[in-house]
Design an enzyme around this catalytic site. Structure first.
Site, PDB file in Angstrom:
ATOM      1  N   ALA A   1      -9.538   5.512   4.772  1.00  0.00           N
ATOM      2  CA  ALA A   1      -9.343   6.837   5.434  1.00  0.00           C
ATOM      3  C   ALA A   1     -10.824   7.685   5.531  1.00  0.00           C
ATOM      4  CB  ALA A   1      -8.127   7.525   5.016  1.00  0.00           C
ATOM      5  N   GLY A   2     -11.052   7.959   6.999  1.00  0.00           N
ATOM      6  CA  GLY A   2     -11.983   8.877   7.227  1.00  0.00           C
ATOM      7  C   GLY A   2     -13.378   8.069   7.693  1.00  0.00           C
TER       8      GLY A   2
ATOM      9  N   LYS B   1       0.861  -1.096   0.144  1.00  0.00           N
ATOM     10  CA  LYS B   1      -0.004   0.097   0.103  1.00  0.00           C
ATOM     11  C   LYS B   1       0.900   1.180  -0.100  1.00  0.00           C
ATOM     12  CE  LYS B   1      -3.130   2.698   2.861  1.00  0.00           C
ATOM     13  NZ  LYS B   1      -3.533   3.004   4.141  1.00  0.00           N
TER      14      LYS B   1
ATOM     15  N   GLY C   1      -7.866   9.429  10.175  1.00  0.00           N
ATOM     16  CA  GLY C   1      -7.921   9.335  11.438  1.00  0.00           C
ATOM     17  C   GLY C   1      -8.927  10.380  11.954  1.00  0.00           C
TER      18      GLY C   1
ATOM     19  N   ASN D   1      -8.964   1.799  10.085  1.00  0.00           N
ATOM     20  CA  ASN D   1      -8.181   1.325  11.403  1.00  0.00           C
ATOM     21  C   ASN D   1      -8.601   2.031  12.550  1.00  0.00           C
ATOM     22  OD1 ASN D   1      -6.006   0.341  12.770  1.00  0.00           O
ATOM     23  ND2 ASN D   1      -5.316   2.378  12.886  1.00  0.00           N
TER      24      ASN D   1
END
Lengths: 264, 380
Positions: free
Chosen positions: A189-190, A102, A163, A211
Site C-alpha cells: 500500500a502507498g 492476506k 490507493g 495494485n
C-alpha cells in the site's frame, strides 16, 4: 560473475519465489489485462478479494484470468473485525483458493487503515488452522512482534494509505521492522511509482505488493514492466550494499594528517 | 450531538448571504487543497464554482480512479410491495393515488429472484412502499432469506425502522440500507409529507444512524433533488455523509442523487435541477469525500449516465423496473416513477466497457455465520 549467479529467492509458506513483486487484481478497466500484467511484471503472487470472486459464474470469475503457476493470495477485503476476517479466510479455503491468506481488517472506511488488534487476533486463529498468514498492518513494531508471535508468515506494513500512491511515508518505521522482525517484510500500500518500490527494496524489504499504481495507470502492462525492473534493481542494490552516504564532501586535505608518522 | 442538531445549526444559516461572499479566488484555493472541510464543500457547490466544472471534474475523475479504479458496480431494484400509508406529494405510491396495489408472495419473490439472477446480477436493492402493517419487517426478513440464496448482496430501501429491526434484518441477510431524507428542510418536509408515519422528520433523519448502530455494512443516503434549493439540500447530504462516516468508520457510506421524475399525481418540482447542477454536486462530493460511494440510478437517461461515468460514479442500476413484480411475467403493478434508462444488463455492461470501465457484478460475499458456502461451492 559468480556473485550475480548467487541464488536469491524469497521463501514464504514453503514456496520459493524468484520475483519479489506481488500484484493485485482490483481497479482494472478490464480483468482481461491481468494475464499480461502478470507476465510483464514477472510476479508469482497475486492477491484477490474473496468478495470479487464469483464461483457460480466461471466465465466472468476473476480467478479464470490467473494462470495456475501463480500463487493465489486471497484477501479479506471488507472484514471489519477478526471474526469476519476469519470467516472470509475459511470461505476462501473451502472455495478452493488454497491456504494463503492476506488479512485485511479495516474498520475505518475513510483512510482504510488496518485495525492492528483485530488483525493480530485473526492471525493467531488462522495460523493455528494451517493458513499461511500475511497480515496487512500499520508499521508498528509491537504489532509486528505480536503478529510474528501469532504465527504470521510475513508482515505487510503500509508505506502510505491504500490507493494514495504517496510513496514510503512510513519509511523510518518500516526500516525498524526490517531490522527487528525475523520475518519477510513486504511493503504493501502507498507505493505509487517504481522509484518508491526501488527505495523499499534498497532498504531491505523482502518484497513489495502494489495494485493501484499499475491498475490505475494509463498503460498497466507497461507500468507492470517498470515495477518489475524497479523491484529487481532495488533488490540488487540491497544485495550489493550501497555505498556510505555522507552529508559532507571528503576533505582533500585532512585535518589530522599531522598526526601521521612523518615520511623520511 | 446527533445529526438533527448539526442540521439545525445550518437551517438558520443564510445560504444566499454566504454565496455572495464567495469569489473565484476562493474556488481556486479550494481546488488546490488535498483535504476539504465543510466550508470548502460549500464553496464548490456555489454558483461561482460553476465556472470551474472542468477542473473539478478532472480532479474528481483522478480521485475516483485512484480510490475505486475504473469499475462500476451494477445492481437492480426489485419492488416487493407498493402498499403505502403515506401521502407524500411527490410519490406515485401516495395512498391517495388510485393504482393497482400488490405485494409479492414468497413464491413470487423467488420467481423474480431467479429472473434477475439470470441476468447475471449479484447485487439487489429491495424496495417497498411505507405500509409497515402490510410489508412488515418480518415479511421483508423472510423475503431476504429467499433472496440471499440468489444474490451476494441484498440492500433494502423501505420505511425507517428501529435499530432492533435493522439488527434483525441484518441477521436475515440484509447488508445495506438506502434511505433518503427527501428534504432536509424541516418545514418543507412537514408540508409535503401530508399524512402518514413518514411525517416524522426526526425519526427518518436518524434512521441512517440507527442502521449504522445495527452494524449494517453499507448505508446510502440522499435528498430528492427538486424539492428545495439543491445547493442547500446537497450541502446537508454531504454533511450527513461526513457525520455518519466519522462516527461510524466501519460503515461504507454512500450517496445517491435522485432527481424528481414524472409520476402518477400532480406534483411538480419546486426547483429544476439541471444536468450541470447534477455534475457540480457529484464532483464536489467526490472532492469533499474521496471514499464515498456515488450511485446514479435509471431515473437519469442513458446519455447522461454514460457521460457521468468518469466523474465519480461507483454504482449504477441496470435492467430496472419500479413496478412490483416487474421482472417476471406476472401482472405488473403501477410504477413508482418513470425510469429514463431502459437498457438491459447486457446493454449496460457493453456501454460501460465501451467507456473504458469494468462493469462489476459481484463485490461482496455473505459472511454471516449461517453461510452454507453454497455460493462458493457451486461449480467446483
Amino acid at each position: 560473475m559468480s556473485e550475480i549467479k548467487d541464488k536469491d529467492v524469497l521463501v514464504i509458506g514453503g514456496r520459493e519465489l524468484k520475483s519479489r513483486l506481488f500484484v493485485g487484481t482490483g481497479k482494472y478497466a478490464s480483468d482481461a489485462l491481468i494475464p499480461e500484467v502478470l507476465e510483464q511484471s514477472g510476479s508469482e503472487v497475486i492477491t484477490v478479494a474473496l468478495r470479487r470472486m464469483d464461483f457460480n459464474n466461471p466465465k466472468d470469475n476473476i480467478i479464470s484470468y490467473i494462470p495456475e503457476h501463480v500463487q493465489l493470495l486471497p484477501n479479506t477485503s471488507g472484514a471489519r473485525n477478526a471474526d469476519e476476517a476469519i470467516r472470509i479466510a475459511r470461505l476462501a479455503r473451502v472455495a478452493g483458493c488454497g491456504n494463503w491468506i492476506k488479512i485485511e481488517v479495516i474498520s475505518d472506511n475513510k483512510y482504510l487503515l488496518p485495525d492492528g488488534y483485530e488483525t493480530i487476533k485473526a492471525t493467531e486463529v488462522l495460523a493455528k488452522e494451517g493458513f499461511v498468514v500475511l497480515p496487512y498492518m500499520s508499521p508498528d513494531l509491537m504489532v509486528a512482534k505480536s503478529l510474528a508471535d501469532a504465527g504470521a508468515a510475513a508482515v505487510m506494513p503500509l508505506g502510505a494509505p491504500i490507493g494514495t500512491n504517496r510513496g514510503l511515508k512510513t519509511k523510518e518505521l518500516i526500516r525498524i521492522l526490517i531490522q527487528e522482525i525475523p520475518l519477510p517484510i513486504i511493503v504493501d500500500a502507498g507505493i505509487g511509482k517504481p522509484s518508491h518500490a526501488c527505495e523499499a527494496m534498497e532498504m531491505g524489504a523482502a518484497a513489495c505488493l502494489l495494485n493501484t499504481a499499475i491498475a490505475a495507470s494509463d498503460k498497466p502492462v507497461l507500468m507492470a514492466q517498470a515495477f518489475k525492473n524497479a523491484v529487481k534493481a532495488g533488490r540488487q542494490a540491497y544485495l550489493a550494499k550501497t555505498g556510505k552516504v555522507s552529508d559532507e564532501a571528503q576533505a582533500s586535505s585532512p585535518l589530522t594528517d599531522f598526526l601521521l608518522p612523518k615520511k623520511v | 450531538m446527533g445529526f438533527y442538531d448539526v442540521c439545525k445549526t445550518y437551517q438558520s444559516l443564510d445560504f444566499k448571504e454566504f454565496e455572495k461572499k464567495i469569489t473565484e479566488q476562493h474556488v481556486e484555493r479550494v481546488l488546490q487543497k488535498s483535504y476539504l472541510d465543510q466550508e470548502d464543500f460549500r464553496v464548490l457547490l456555489s454558483s461561482v464554482a460553476k465556472k470551474y466544472l472542468e477542473p473539478m471534474a478532472k480532479k474528481a475523475n483522478a480521485l475516483t480512479t485512484q480510490q475505486f479504479g475504473k469499475t462500476i458496480l451494477l445492481y437492480t431494484p426489485m419492488y416487493l410491495s407498493n402498499y403505502c400509508t403515506n401521502q407524500c406529494l411527490y410519490c406515485g405510491f401516495n395512498t391517495n393515488n388510485t393504482i393497482l396495489r400488490k405485494q409479492l408472495t414468497l413464491d413470487e419473490v423467488e420467481k423474480e429472484a431467479k429472473a434477475i439472477a439470470n441476468m447475471g446480477l449479484k447485487h439487489l436493492l429491495v424496495l417497498t412502499g411505507d405500509a409497515k402493517h402490510k410489508a412488515t419487517p418480518a415479511y421483508i426478513g423472510e423475503c431476504t432469506k429467499v433472496l440471499a440464496k440468489y444474490f451476494a448482496s441484498v440492500s433494502i430501501e423501505v420505511y425507517a425502522m428501529d435499530e432492533q429491526e435493522y439488527v434483525t434484518l441484518v441477521e436475515c441477510g440484509v447488508d445495506g440500507i438506502t434511505i433518503y431524507q427527501e428534504t432536509y428542510n424541516e418545514a418543507l418536509y412537514d408540508e409535503i409529507h401530508v399524512k402518514g408515519p413518514k411525517k416524522n422528520y426526526r425519526y427518518r433523519l436518524d434512521a441512517p444512524e440507527r442502521a449504522c448502530s445495527a452494524f449494517v455494512r453499507t448505508v446510502n443516503i440522499g435528498a430528492l433533488l427538486g424539492l428545495d434549493d439543491w445547493r442547500k439540500e446537497f450541502f446537508l447530504v454531504g454533511l450527513h455523509a461526513q457525520y455518519l462516516q466519522s462516527k461510524y468508520p466501519e460503515t461504507e457510506v454512500s450517496i445517491s442523487l435522485p432527481r424528481l421524475r414524472p409520476h402518477k399525481g400532480q406534483f411538480k418540482p419546486m426547483c429544476i435541477v439541471k444536468d450541470a447542477d447534477m455534475v457540480q454536486m457529484m464532483v464536489a462530493m467526490r472532492l469533499f469525500m474521496p471514499r464515498v460511494g456515488i450511485t446514479i440510478s435509471t431515473r437519469e437517461n442513458s446519455a447522461f449516465r454514460n457521460n457521468v461515468v468518469p466523474l465519480g460514479v461507483t454504482k449504477m442500476s441496470a435492467g430496472s423496473t419500479t413496478a412490483v413484480g416487474g421482472h417476471t411475467e406476472c401482472e405488473k403493478s403501477e410504477a413508482q416513477f418513470e425510469i429514463s434508462d431502459n437498457r438491459s444488463v447486457k446493454e449496460m455492461k457493453q456501454s460501460i466497457i465501451a467507456l473504458g470501465y469494468q462493469p462489476v457484478l459481484k463485490d461482496w460475499e455473505k459472511i454471516d455465520k449461517d453461510n452454507s458456502l453454497d455460493s462458493c461451492l457451486v461449480g467446483k
